[in-house]
Design a protein around this motif. Structure first.
Motif, short mmCIF file in Angstrom:
data_model
loop_
_atom_site.label_atom_id
_atom_site.label_comp_id
_atom_site.label_asym_id
_atom_site.label_seq_id
_atom_site.Cartn_x
_atom_site.Cartn_y
_atom_site.Cartn_z
N LEU A 231 -4.44 5.75 -29.02
CA LEU A 231 -5.29 6.15 -27.91
C LEU A 231 -6.02 7.44 -28.28
O LEU A 231 -5.39 8.45 -28.56
CB LEU A 231 -4.45 6.37 -26.64
N VAL A 232 -7.33 7.38 -28.30
CA VAL A 232 -8.15 8.56 -28.61
C VAL A 232 -8.84 8.99 -27.33
O VAL A 232 -9.67 8.26 -26.77
CB VAL A 232 -9.17 8.24 -29.72
N GLY A 233 -8.48 10.19 -26.87
CA GLY A 233 -8.85 10.64 -25.55
C GLY A 233 -7.69 10.30 -24.63
O GLY A 233 -7.40 9.12 -24.40
N TYR A 234 -6.99 11.32 -24.16
CA TYR A 234 -5.79 11.04 -23.37
C TYR A 234 -5.89 11.72 -22.01
O TYR A 234 -5.10 12.57 -21.63
CB TYR A 234 -4.53 11.50 -24.14
N GLY A 235 -6.92 11.29 -21.27
CA GLY A 235 -7.09 11.77 -19.91
C GLY A 235 -6.56 10.76 -18.92
O GLY A 235 -5.58 10.06 -19.19
N ARG A 236 -7.21 10.65 -17.77
CA ARG A 236 -6.74 9.73 -16.72
C ARG A 236 -6.67 8.29 -17.22
O ARG A 236 -5.67 7.61 -17.04
CB ARG A 236 -7.70 9.79 -15.53
N MET A 237 -7.76 7.83 -17.82
CA MET A 237 -7.78 6.45 -18.28
C MET A 237 -6.79 6.23 -19.41
O MET A 237 -6.10 5.20 -19.46
CB MET A 237 -9.19 6.07 -18.74
#
Length: 233
Positions: free
Chosen positions: A5-11
């Motif tokens: 997972l690249v980008g580990y914000g809400r989504m």
């Protein structure tokens, strides 16, 4: 599958939960730029980051021969470059402005309606999208996809613009409100009536599930794809 997972914000966090429930292993959860080392040799990358870093994130993964599913909006002027990089590195890339099954059916309905309306001069067309106040880009990628679907099927329009429709420019109202996950409407208005099609997301789970399904589908494929390919639309 092994998923990074690249980008580990809400989504990213919702995708993490759904991927694990579907039996996959999440081998990396990155907020920084991906590298061969920190990606931990995944089968596929799911990228939901920020517009300003999306290109570099996707490029780094593709250059390591890893297929990428990307849902980041606001960087699409460089999408042709990414598609070339995917081909050059003999891997796969799939961009979705929205991974929800319902939204992709809505896209198909929107194109059909645009084709039906192309010879009916009494109606003007207008788009509206409503999202939460944390969304950084406007209009949304989904609204742009809807606009492009109309432009492709209705020669009355040549481009889209924010705010009101004016002559050959199709208008999109972009509204930011509370914690709205995403509501998209297409209106055709005449002096006597109005036709509206609308999609309302109740939460983000549909987007996340669609991204994982796309990741499952793209494994071992090469080339550039969309959710139409995944869903056979």
């Amino acid at each position: 599958m092994k998923i990074a997972l690249v980008g580990y914000g809400r989504m990213g966090k919702i995708i993490d939960e759904i991927a694990l429930k579907r039996g996959h292993e999440v081998v990396a959860r990155l907020k920084q730029t991906p590298t061969a080392e920190n990606l931990n040799n995944p089968d596929v990358v799911i990228e939901f980051s920020l517009p300003e870093v999306a290109f570099d994130n996707i490029k780094a993964c593709l250059e390591n021969g890893i297929p990428v599913i990307s849902g980041t909006t606001g960087w699409l002027e460089r999408k042709p470059e990414i598609e070339n990089i995917a081909v050059q590195n003999e891997t796969a890339f799939l961009y979705g402005s929205n991974f929800s099954l319902g939204v992709n059916l809505f896209f198909a309905l929107n194109e059909k309606l645009a084709d039906l309306m192309k010879n009916v001069d009494a109606y003007s067309c207008q788009l509206e999208e409503i999202h939460h106040i944390h969304k950084l880009d406007a209009p949304s990628g989904t609204a742009i996809s809807l606009a492009e679907g109309i432009i492709k099927n209705n020669p009355k329009f040549e481009a889209w613009k924010l705010e009101d429709t004016q002559e050959k420019q199709l208008g999109i109202f972009a509204i930011r409100e509370d914690e709205v996950p995403g509501t998209h409407s297409v209106y055709y208005r005449s002096e006597v009536d109005e036709i509206e099609i609308k999609h309302t997301a109740h939460n983000r789970n549909g987007f996340a599930l669609g991204a994982v399904v796309a990741a499952e589908w793209i494994k071992d494929k090469k080339g550039n794809f969309t959710m139409k390919d995944v869903l056979g639309l």
